[in-house]
Scaffold this motif. Structure first.
Motif, PDB file in Angstrom:
ATOM      1  N   SER A   2     -12.450 -62.045  33.352  1.00 32.18           N
ATOM      2  CA  SER A   2     -13.589 -61.148  33.196  1.00 32.18           C
ATOM      3  C   SER A   2     -13.224 -59.706  33.497  1.00 32.18           C
ATOM      4  O   SER A   2     -14.006 -58.812  33.225  1.00 32.18           O
ATOM      5  N   ILE A   4     -13.039 -58.404  36.439  1.00 34.87           N
ATOM      6  CA  ILE A   4     -13.825 -57.966  37.591  1.00 34.87           C
ATOM      7  C   ILE A   4     -13.077 -58.360  38.852  1.00 34.87           C
ATOM      8  O   ILE A   4     -12.682 -59.503  39.017  1.00 34.87           O
ATOM      9  N   GLN A 120     -24.752 -53.254  40.667  1.00 32.43           N
ATOM     10  CA  GLN A 120     -24.225 -53.362  39.301  1.00 32.43           C
ATOM     11  C   GLN A 120     -23.010 -54.277  39.255  1.00 32.43           C
ATOM     12  O   GLN A 120     -22.887 -55.115  38.362  1.00 32.43           O
ATOM     13  N   LYS A 121     -22.111 -54.145  40.230  1.00 32.44           N
ATOM     14  CA  LYS A 121     -20.908 -54.969  40.232  1.00 32.44           C
ATOM     15  C   LYS A 121     -21.265 -56.430  40.487  1.00 32.44           C
ATOM     16  O   LYS A 121     -20.752 -57.332  39.837  1.00 32.44           O
ATOM     17  N   ASP A 123     -24.081 -57.936  39.780  1.00 31.07           N
ATOM     18  CA  ASP A 123     -24.709 -58.459  38.561  1.00 31.07           C
ATOM     19  C   ASP A 123     -23.654 -58.785  37.504  1.00 31.07           C
ATOM     20  O   ASP A 123     -23.747 -59.803  36.810  1.00 31.07           O
ATOM     21  N   LYS A 124     -22.642 -57.940  37.385  1.00 30.24           N
ATOM     22  CA  LYS A 124     -21.579 -58.164  36.408  1.00 30.24           C
ATOM     23  C   LYS A 124     -20.788 -59.433  36.746  1.00 30.24           C
ATOM     24  O   LYS A 124     -20.483 -60.239  35.876  1.00 30.24           O
ATOM     25  N   ARG A 127     -22.986 -62.473  35.907  1.00 28.08           N
ATOM     26  CA  ARG A 127     -22.998 -62.760  34.467  1.00 28.08           C
ATOM     27  C   ARG A 127     -21.685 -63.396  34.019  1.00 28.08           C
ATOM     28  O   ARG A 127     -21.682 -64.365  33.264  1.00 28.08           O
TER      29      ARG A 127
END
Length: 133
Positions: A2, A4, A120-121, A123-124, A127
């Protein structure tokens, strides 16, 4: 992959940031199923570390409360010394009575505003995790 990177996972006691992920608040009514799954996966990843640190806390009193150092480097030295001594004592067949390990009770957040970039991170990551399972 991903793409991330989350360096650390924490519970409700920590502040959400780019390098430290924490659970979604379960106190809020708008937590969806993906966020609940994210919370479960984060808890599963944290559990072995929490058990190990609980054992250290049962042996070394200095770890039972926040370390009184202004620089993180000093805390790292103290924790590292406790780990080395703990492992050496185990190797030498030292026995001790483990007290209550004091595991956290629940994952509800305190109502502390969190940095937007951390939200934001998280949530990413949530997902990305849900697309894999």
């Amino acid at each position: 992959s991903s793409g991330i990177n989350a360096e650390y996972g924490g519970d409700k006691a920590f502040s959400l940031s780019q390098g430290l992920m924490k659970v979604y608040s379960t106190v809020q009514a708008n937590v969806n199923i993906d966020q609940k799954r994210f919370n479960k996966h984060l808890a599963l990843a944290r559990n072995p570390v929490e058990r190990a640190f609980g054992k250290l806390k049962s042996r070394w009193r200095i770890l039972r409360k926040p370390l009184p150092f202004y620089k993180v480097e000093y805390s790292v030295v103290v924790i590292s010394a406790c780990i080395v001594h703990h492992n050496w004592l185990i190797k030498e067949d030292d026995q001790w009575d483990e007290e209550d390990l004091g595991h956290p009770d629940g994952d509800e957040d305190d109502d502390i505003p969190l940095p937007k970039s951390g939200h934001q991170k998280r949530d990413k990551i949530c997902r990305a995790l849900m697309t894999r399972y």
